[in-house]
Design a protein around this motif. Sequence first.
Motif, short mmCIF file in Angstrom:
data_model
loop_
_atom_site.label_atom_id
_atom_site.label_comp_id
_atom_site.label_asym_id
_atom_site.label_seq_id
_atom_site.Cartn_x
_atom_site.Cartn_y
_atom_site.Cartn_z
N UNK A 151 0.52 -1.56 0.11
CA UNK A 151 0.02 -0.16 -0.03
C UNK A 151 0.68 1.53 0.16
N UNK A 152 1.94 1.12 -0.21
CA UNK A 152 2.69 2.54 -0.20
C UNK A 152 2.49 3.83 -1.71
N UNK A 160 6.49 8.90 -2.16
CA UNK A 160 6.87 9.38 -0.70
C UNK A 160 6.81 7.23 0.15
N UNK A 161 6.19 7.56 -0.12
CA UNK A 161 6.05 6.08 0.54
C UNK A 161 6.92 4.47 0.04
N UNK A 162 7.53 3.94 0.55
CA UNK A 162 8.21 1.99 -0.38
C UNK A 162 7.36 1.42 0.67
N UNK A 163 6.28 1.69 1.94
CA UNK A 163 5.35 0.80 2.09
C UNK A 163 3.96 1.59 3.80
N UNK A 164 3.27 1.19 4.05
CA UNK A 164 2.37 1.76 5.12
C UNK A 164 2.83 2.91 5.84
N UNK A 165 4.71 2.25 6.30
CA UNK A 165 5.05 2.32 7.47
C UNK A 165 6.54 2.99 7.06
N UNK A 166 6.65 3.79 6.25
CA UNK A 166 8.14 3.85 5.67
C UNK A 166 8.30 4.88 4.23
N UNK A 167 8.55 6.11 5.29
CA UNK A 167 8.60 6.73 4.53
C UNK A 167 10.20 7.32 3.74
N UNK A 168 10.27 6.84 2.73
CA UNK A 168 11.91 6.65 2.38
C UNK A 168 11.90 8.22 1.40
N UNK A 169 10.87 8.84 0.64
CA UNK A 169 11.16 10.13 0.19
C UNK A 169 10.72 10.89 0.77
#
Length: 511
Positions: A244-245, A413-422
């Motif tokens: 769900x990124x 912005x997100x790699x997963x629901x809980x990963x704010x990669x960018x």
Amino acid sequence: MDRKRPEADSKEVTLYGEFSPNNNLKVRCVVNLTEREFIVQRLTSAPARRSKVVLSLRDCVGCRAYQKEDKADPAAYFAAYFYPLKCRRVSSRVSRQRVEQCFRLSALQDPRANLEEAEKWARAVRERSARQQQPGDGVLLSCPCRMLLLVNPQSGKGQALTLYNSQIKPMLNDAGIRHTMLPTEHQNHAREFVKGADLSQWDALVIMSGDGLLYEVINGLLERSDWEEAIRTPLGILPGGSGNALAASIHHYSGASPVFGEDLLVSCGFLLCRAAVFPMDLVSVHLSSGQRLFSFLSLAWGFVADVDVESEKYRHFGSARFTVGTLVRLASLRIYRGRLAYLPAGSSTVLHRGAPLPVQSCPSRNSNNSVTLRRTEGGPPDSLLPPLDQPLPDDWVAVREQDFVLMLAMHQSHLAEDLLAAPDASLSDGVIHLFYVTAGISRAALLRLFRAMEKGTHLAAPCQHLVHAKVRALRLEPLSPKGVITVDGEVVEYGPLQAEAHRGLARMISG
């Protein structure tokens, strides 16, 4: 009956009425409708702050007028539906929660007159709510709009259909959105469907699944002969999978605080009902075999790709599959040899000239080494990137051949629901956020890096092995004989590739 009346705090009141709530006919309420708020005040001796409800019209998804089937009842009703941000009772987390305000209008003996009055209120609420939309560089879908929902029943924990029936279907009905739900039956079902569908039947295509189903839809649209028009079909995303990124990114762009699970679903459903459409970047990925794919989310090699693929066996854990997969892969960290190059975002190099060209177009070089493009019919946009077997221009940055732990190119912005990669990514800025981690990083440092990514603070953390660059295009040449490369979480051919951003090529319903 309604009438204009100024409120005590001098706000302009556009409509005023005294009605009974549908669930308690013994109570009378004053209802004030301003340009920005829907205000309900119970006529009671209790202090005003206890009996007053103020709802922002920005949180309203719809309003309808109706009469009950009982012909002996001359009353009419209007119901307004809101999804304001509220704190959960058992936690401090703020999320959108449904609030319904329904009132009975019975001042007149003529049922038709009562219905006309109710319809006037419903129309006024809808119109003022629409005026509170500020789409910026976006546009609003026409109302009423027609949506096709493609739902993957097997995604995530296999609860997508249940969540559709319990959460999304009622919300779309509240908003007055006509929709058709189509469950996908097998892999590439959505891709095959959109390639041949009459898209004029719908105003938007909505995907309720993980990120994989949207990947199918986007590539299916770009495989059509009318791809230029098809890819402008507004798309929507509802989280129903384990990653769900993109859904998390869409929620992030709305400016709301992080939410997860069903709260994220409700947030994305609310944005879907508000129906503001914005441009969205796509990234084309050229593989060494000549195949070309289009990505809306990410390109990964090494650690991230390994975790994505190997964690499939933990799919029944939902989003926790990635945490489990990360810990398993950390226990046996792999190193990959390769070369990397990229075109910085600030480069003045022109990748595209004039109208987009189809994928079958082939660049050829004439006697003075300039590029000539041959146009053929059908296919998605082409570019002026040099072929994989040719040297790169001087303005590209070449990373020396070395050992890598991972390479990750993020477009959202997100790699997963809980990963704010960018953290500073946006829906359409023409930028790819390139990250790579070189060998030598310890397992503990890599774990700290991903823990920091949960809050988007990893770029501020001291880590000499992490490099981040904003780029417009990149080239990757894996030199290790075995490995995994993923595009939007889907495994693709392993080998040399290059990718480039196409700014605003698609359209996405966002906030």
